[in-house]
Design a protein around this motif. Structure first.
Motif, PDB file in Angstrom:
ATOM      1  N   ASN A 139      43.318 -45.291 -32.001  1.00 56.52           N
ATOM      2  CA  ASN A 139      43.828 -44.882 -30.670  1.00 56.52           C
ATOM      3  C   ASN A 139      44.591 -43.531 -30.804  1.00 56.52           C
ATOM      4  OD1 ASN A 139      42.261 -46.773 -29.488  1.00 56.52           O
ATOM      5  ND2 ASN A 139      43.866 -48.065 -28.993  1.00 56.52           N
TER       6      ASN A 139
ATOM      7  N   LEU B 210      42.610 -40.804 -31.523  1.00 53.85           N
ATOM      8  CA  LEU B 210      41.566 -40.372 -30.418  1.00 53.85           C
ATOM      9  C   LEU B 210      42.319 -39.605 -29.580  1.00 53.85           C
ATOM     10  CD1 LEU B 210      39.520 -42.935 -28.654  1.00 53.85           C
ATOM     11  CD2 LEU B 210      41.011 -41.478 -27.303  1.00 53.85           C
ATOM     12  N   LEU B 211      43.877 -39.981 -29.386  1.00 49.95           N
ATOM     13  CA  LEU B 211      44.419 -39.217 -28.287  1.00 49.95           C
ATOM     14  C   LEU B 211      44.701 -37.823 -28.770  1.00 49.95           C
ATOM     15  CD1 LEU B 211      47.140 -41.679 -27.007  1.00 49.95           C
ATOM     16  CD2 LEU B 211      45.742 -40.248 -25.692  1.00 49.95           C
TER      17      LEU B 211
ATOM     18  N   PHE C 221      43.063 -35.990 -31.119  1.00 51.07           N
ATOM     19  CA  PHE C 221      42.248 -35.104 -31.053  1.00 51.07           C
ATOM     20  C   PHE C 221      41.593 -34.579 -29.839  1.00 51.07           C
ATOM     21  CE2 PHE C 221      37.400 -34.747 -30.751  1.00 51.07           C
ATOM     22  CZ  PHE C 221      37.213 -33.781 -31.634  1.00 51.07           C
ATOM     23  N   SER C 222      41.558 -35.602 -28.646  1.00 48.33           N
ATOM     24  CA  SER C 222      41.251 -35.248 -27.318  1.00 48.33           C
ATOM     25  C   SER C 222      41.994 -34.407 -26.425  1.00 48.33           C
ATOM     26  CB  SER C 222      40.716 -36.499 -26.732  1.00 48.33           C
ATOM     27  OG  SER C 222      41.754 -37.514 -26.403  1.00 48.33           O
ATOM     28  N   LEU C 223      43.465 -34.663 -26.639  1.00 49.43           N
ATOM     29  CA  LEU C 223      44.507 -34.218 -25.827  1.00 49.43           C
ATOM     30  C   LEU C 223      45.421 -33.272 -26.062  1.00 49.43           C
ATOM     31  CD1 LEU C 223      45.248 -37.602 -23.664  1.00 49.43           C
ATOM     32  CD2 LEU C 223      43.729 -35.699 -22.936  1.00 49.43           C
TER      33      LEU C 223
END
Ligand code: NAG
Length: 150
Positions: A23, A26-27, A29-31
């Motif tokens: 997670n 993911l955070l 990378f995306s935000l």
């Protein structure tokens, strides 16, 4: 006994830890902009310094405080042209800029002729879109950027 305590097994803990790591990735990378052990994030809100401080505290983070050129660049990229507050002030002693955590500064990137405590006084710090710093009034509305330990 047929009664069993609902305990968490080592295997279940390992699975949860692995999921938390995924997670985080993911955070980041995306935000965000991850540098070392810091993840910089913005909610795109513009607010005065005290409000930005509260916004960051509410999510167990602190106002973005670059401690080297790489972190400064990451915040600059995230801000994407919008001036942002940094977690640095000289509220306690005029002319003595310190981290809001109280420690002495180990990295600065002041624009030429700054800080100058312009006009009626400037105790907060703005990250310009070119990455340089300027002291600014704490009541100015600037982009909220927080740093999260990851
Ligand atoms: C002013 C800036 C001040 C800066 C000065 C440099 C504002 C409100 N004030 O416009 O921080 O030191 O230019 O000449 O942006």
């Amino acid at each position: 006994s047929f009664l069993r305590l609902a305990t968490t097994s080592d295997k279940q803990i390992q699975t949860l830890q692995a999921q938390v790591e995924k997670n985080k990735n993911l955070l980041a990378f995306s935000l965000g902009k991850k540098v070392g052990k810091k993840l910089f994030l913005t909610n795109r809100e513009k607010a005065n310094f005290d409000r930005v401080k509260v916004l960051c505290e509410q999510v167990e983070a602190t106002i973005a405080t670059p401690k080297n050129a790489e972190e400064n660049k990451a915040i600059q990229n995230l801000a994407n042209g919008t001036p942002a507050f940094l977690g640095i002030t000289d509220k306690v002693q005029e002319g003595q800029f310190v981290y809001i955590t109280g420690e002495r500064m180990t990295y600065t990137n002041w624009r030429e002729n700054e800080p100058n405590n312009h006009g009626s006084g400037e105790d907060c710090v703005l990250l310009n879109n070119d990455g340089s710093w300027n002291d600014i009034s704490c009541t100015t509305s600037l982009l909220a950027v927080c740093e999260f330990p990851v």
